[in-house]
Design a protein around this motif. Structure first.
Motif, short mmCIF file in Angstrom:
data_model
loop_
_atom_site.label_atom_id
_atom_site.label_comp_id
_atom_site.label_asym_id
_atom_site.label_seq_id
_atom_site.Cartn_x
_atom_site.Cartn_y
_atom_site.Cartn_z
N PHE A 1 0.83 -1.20 0.00
CA PHE A 1 0.00 0.00 0.00
C PHE A 1 0.87 1.25 0.00
CE2 PHE A 1 -4.67 -0.62 1.21
CZ PHE A 1 -4.75 -1.86 0.61
N ASP A 2 1.94 1.25 0.80
CA ASP A 2 2.78 2.43 0.89
C ASP A 2 3.56 2.70 -0.40
OD1 ASP A 2 1.87 2.80 3.44
OD2 ASP A 2 3.73 2.23 4.45
N SER A 3 3.69 1.70 -1.24
CA SER A 3 4.41 1.89 -2.51
C SER A 3 3.55 2.60 -3.55
CB SER A 3 4.87 0.54 -3.07
OG SER A 3 3.79 -0.20 -3.60
N TYR A 4 2.26 2.77 -3.27
CA TYR A 4 1.33 3.30 -4.27
C TYR A 4 0.71 4.60 -3.76
CZ TYR A 4 -2.46 3.49 -7.69
OH TYR A 4 -3.32 3.89 -8.70
N ASP A 5 1.21 5.73 -4.26
CA ASP A 5 0.63 7.01 -3.88
C ASP A 5 1.00 8.05 -4.92
OD1 ASP A 5 3.27 7.66 -3.50
OD2 ASP A 5 3.12 8.04 -1.34
N ALA A 6 0.63 9.28 -4.65
CA ALA A 6 1.01 10.38 -5.53
C ALA A 6 1.82 11.36 -4.69
CB ALA A 6 -0.22 11.04 -6.14
N GLY A 7 3.06 11.02 -4.43
CA GLY A 7 3.93 11.86 -3.63
C GLY A 7 5.14 12.31 -4.43
N TYR A 8 6.18 12.71 -3.72
CA TYR A 8 7.34 13.27 -4.39
C TYR A 8 8.06 12.26 -5.27
CZ TYR A 8 9.68 11.19 -0.32
OH TYR A 8 10.13 10.33 0.64
N ILE A 9 8.07 10.97 -4.90
CA ILE A 9 8.72 9.99 -5.75
C ILE A 9 7.94 9.81 -7.06
CG2 ILE A 9 9.36 7.53 -5.93
CD1 ILE A 9 10.06 7.65 -2.96
N ALA B 1 -11.86 2.50 -5.80
CA ALA B 1 -11.71 1.89 -4.48
C ALA B 1 -11.05 0.52 -4.56
CB ALA B 1 -13.07 1.80 -3.79
N GLY B 2 -11.47 -0.29 -5.53
CA GLY B 2 -10.86 -1.58 -5.77
C GLY B 2 -9.86 -1.48 -6.90
N TYR B 3 -8.59 -1.70 -6.61
CA TYR B 3 -7.54 -1.51 -7.61
C TYR B 3 -6.44 -2.54 -7.36
CZ TYR B 3 -3.62 0.57 -10.14
OH TYR B 3 -2.55 0.77 -10.98
N GLN B 4 -5.80 -2.98 -8.41
CA GLN B 4 -4.72 -3.95 -8.31
C GLN B 4 -3.38 -3.21 -8.29
OE1 GLN B 4 -3.36 -6.75 -11.60
NE2 GLN B 4 -4.46 -8.21 -10.31
N ILE B 5 -2.77 -3.16 -7.11
CA ILE B 5 -1.45 -2.52 -6.96
C ILE B 5 -0.40 -3.53 -7.42
CG2 ILE B 5 0.17 -1.45 -5.38
CD1 ILE B 5 -2.17 -0.82 -3.54
N LYS B 6 0.40 -3.14 -8.37
CA LYS B 6 1.33 -4.06 -9.02
C LYS B 6 2.74 -3.94 -8.45
CE LYS B 6 -1.56 -3.47 -13.06
NZ LYS B 6 -2.50 -2.58 -12.29
N LEU B 7 3.37 -5.09 -8.28
CA LEU B 7 4.76 -5.15 -7.86
C LEU B 7 5.67 -5.46 -9.04
CD1 LEU B 7 2.94 -6.05 -5.32
CD2 LEU B 7 5.06 -6.95 -4.40
N LEU B 8 5.29 -6.45 -9.85
CA LEU B 8 6.10 -6.88 -10.99
C LEU B 8 5.18 -7.62 -11.95
CD1 LEU B 8 9.68 -8.38 -10.56
CD2 LEU B 8 8.37 -8.54 -12.66
N TYR C 1 2.78 2.46 -15.10
CA TYR C 1 2.19 3.70 -14.61
C TYR C 1 1.88 3.62 -13.11
CZ TYR C 1 -0.56 8.04 -15.19
OH TYR C 1 -1.04 9.34 -15.13
N TYR C 2 2.46 4.54 -12.36
CA TYR C 2 2.31 4.65 -10.91
C TYR C 2 3.01 3.55 -10.12
CZ TYR C 2 -0.10 9.03 -10.37
OH TYR C 2 -0.37 10.38 -10.34
N GLN C 3 3.84 2.74 -10.75
CA GLN C 3 4.85 1.98 -10.01
C GLN C 3 6.05 2.92 -9.89
OE1 GLN C 3 4.18 -1.90 -12.57
NE2 GLN C 3 5.49 -2.41 -10.82
N ASN D 1 -8.26 1.18 -1.93
CA ASN D 1 -7.16 1.81 -2.65
C ASN D 1 -6.76 3.10 -1.93
OD1 ASN D 1 -5.45 3.05 -4.48
ND2 ASN D 1 -6.89 2.98 -6.20
N PRO D 2 -5.48 3.24 -1.52
CA PRO D 2 -5.09 4.47 -0.83
C PRO D 2 -5.31 5.72 -1.68
CG PRO D 2 -3.17 3.11 -1.39
CD PRO D 2 -4.38 2.27 -1.61
N MET D 3 -5.24 5.57 -3.00
CA MET D 3 -5.49 6.72 -3.87
C MET D 3 -6.96 7.11 -3.84
SD MET D 3 -3.08 8.29 -5.68
CE MET D 3 -2.04 7.08 -6.47
N TYR D 4 -7.84 6.13 -3.67
CA TYR D 4 -9.27 6.40 -3.54
C TYR D 4 -9.52 7.22 -2.28
CZ TYR D 4 -14.26 5.45 -2.67
OH TYR D 4 -15.60 5.57 -2.40
#
Length: 514
Positions: free
Chosen positions: A57-65, A339-346, A422-424, A259-262
């Protein structure tokens, strides 16, 4: 003084894990015995679930990275380094690494739990590679040890040594999974693969491929050794094998499992603005993902529906005829903040692009063009793009690729990987630093990064209070000290960053906007 490399006590961690919130439909059924206060009673399933949920969850946001990655532009941001940000360094050790290390320790000497042990080793490798790619040298070998072995002032290990050990760990853990029989599985406590041994093997091999390719400009022999060793093993070769976590939807009993973005969109009325970099690359390629990735501007200026916002605009650039007012900008597509989203790692697409790069470099005998095409198709499938549009796009891009010079071919591979991911954001920023692509225009609010996107994060100020001597030793090894523009070990490609063709000119857009 006790540091966060070893949290206050193992028992505190066990109790925190007992209260970990749910993030899938199955997870609400997973509980820890409230008397789990000794090592022999700790439920390692819950520890794994907590680590996966929090770290992913912490890997997926809209922050400085995400800004550094070229995906998002925040109008509140001036320079690319002067801001009040939440530094991830402490959280990695306090929440992720100490817990996943406990899972490894508690499963190490139990033959029936060898599979769990291997999965935990793979997960720990993913977490540590994220951390070291943000900072460079970090505490590794002496960090997250057992409470009886704790080292309060661990050394900062060189990133090269960390990478070598991560590659070793992934190779050994995958082999460990390949020879298992009659193993106890994590089952639904595993939020990524629900305990599938085959999929974890694929993830381990694919992550090793990612790390090997990332190291290739710094250590070509090491990279080639691991690429050639892993290329014929089971990989994430189709989207059904993607390493990802699906968040709960709008009706989630615990809103933190959406989804944290939601949740961010619910509390913040300012959209997540698309960048001119993303808009340009999609428009110039006539990419059918454009209306999926972006939401058109509500009140476009001169018909520019997909106008993106550049990074680091100063007040003079903001106050011009080429304005970047909120209603005139494209923003993040609705899919990414559902709200429901698949956060991707690889993903399979990334693996194909890695294979394309390895082929282009002559490390393997595969066809770079074929792997590029495969990656594009897999990336389109993830977002259910119309097959006819996909085939037209593939034909266009592969025809262009076959006419390119080698450097242009590398750029196309990396840009396609950047679009697909996108957004990874951590991966995209790392690949930008490693390869120079995509080229990104930066405004005049240069701050202390020489008018460029940072090459690393700086160590948090608290580190110099908790582990000052070791932090100072690490800083002294960096070419410019503990600053944003010091390059980490694998950041060795000469001539970077590449200059954007309109750098120094305004406005920066390359594409002819609709």
């Amino acid at each position: 003084m006790q540091t966060f490399y070893r949290y206050t006590s193992f028992f505190a961690l066990a109790m925190v894990a007992a209260g970990a919130p749910s993030c899938t439909a199955d997870f609400s059924e997973i509980n820890t015995n409230p008397s789990a206060v000794t090592a022999n009673l700790v439920n390692v399933n819950n520890l794994l679930t907590r680590v996966q949920k929090e770290a992913i969850f912490d890997s997926y946001d809209a922050g400085y990275i995400t800004e550094f990655a070229g995906y998002y532009s925040n109008p509140a941001t001036a320079t690319l380094s002067a801001r009040d940000w939440a530094d991830p360094f402490t959280e990695f050790y306090r929440t992720y690494l100490i817990n996943i290390s406990e899972v490894i320790r508690l499963s190490r000497d139990k033959p029936e739990s060898a599979g769990k042990n291997a999965v935990a080793r793979i997960m720990k490798a993913w977490i540590f590679h994220q951390l070291t790619d943000l900072y460079g040298d970090v505490p590794y070998f002496e960090a997250a040890l057992d409470v009886n072995q704790v080292i309060n002032y661990p050394a900062y290990d060189r990133q090269e040594d960390i990478y070598k050990d991560l590659l070793k760990e992934l190779k050994e853990a995958e082999h460990q999974l390949s020879i298992l029989e009659n193993q106890v599985s994590f089952g639904p406590s595993d939020l990524i693969y629900q305990g599938s041994t085959d999929k974890w093997r694929r993830f381990a091999n694919s992550l090793r491929l990612r790390l090997a390719v990332r190291a290739r400009f710094a250590a070509p022999d090491l990279a080639s050794e691991h690429i050639r060793d892993v290329i014929g093993k089971p990989l994430i070769s189709a989207n059904e094998f993607n390493a990802a976590l699906t968040t709960e939807g709008e009706a989630a009993a615990n809103t933190e499992n959406r989804n944290p973005m939601y949740n961010s969109y619910l509390s913040n009325t300012v959209p997540k603005y698309a960048t001119n970099t993303m808009a340009d690359n999609l428009i110039l390629r006539n990419d059918p993902r454009l209306p999926v990735y972006l939401t058109a501007a509500p009140k476009p200026q001169n018909g520019k529906r997909w106008k993106g916002r550049p990074l680091a605009l100063d007040l003079d650039q903001e106050d011009t005829d080429e304005s970047y007012r909120q209603e005139e900008l494209a923003s993040l597509g609705a899919l990414f903040h559902a709200a429901g989203y698949q956060i991707k790692l690889l993903t399979a697409a990334e693996v194909s692009f890695l294979r394309a790069e390895a082929a282009l470099a002559g490390i393997t005998t595969e066809s770079a063009a074929e792997m590029l095409g495969k990656g594009i198709r897999q990336a389109m499938e993830m977002y259910h793009i119309n097959p006819a549009l996909t085939e037209n796009y593939l034909l266009s891009r592969t025809n262009a690729f076959n006419t390119f010079e080698p450097e242009q071919k590398l750029e196309e591979i990396i840009v396609q990987k950047w679009i697909a991911g996108y957004y990874q954001s951590r991966e995209a920023w790392a690949e930008y630093r490693r390869t120079g692509y995509p080229v990104i225009w930066v405004g005049k609010a240069v701050g202390d990064t020489e008018g460029q996107i940072p090459r690393r994060l700086t160590y948090p100020s608290g580190e110099y209070l908790r582990n000052g001597k070791r932090a100072e030793e690490s800083a002294a090894r960096l070419e410019k000290g503990d600053v944003f523009m010091s390059r980490i070990w694998w950041d060795k490609r000469p001539g970077l960053p590449f200059r954007h063709p309109r750098q120094g000119m305004f406005p920066p857009e390359l594409a002819s906007m609709e």
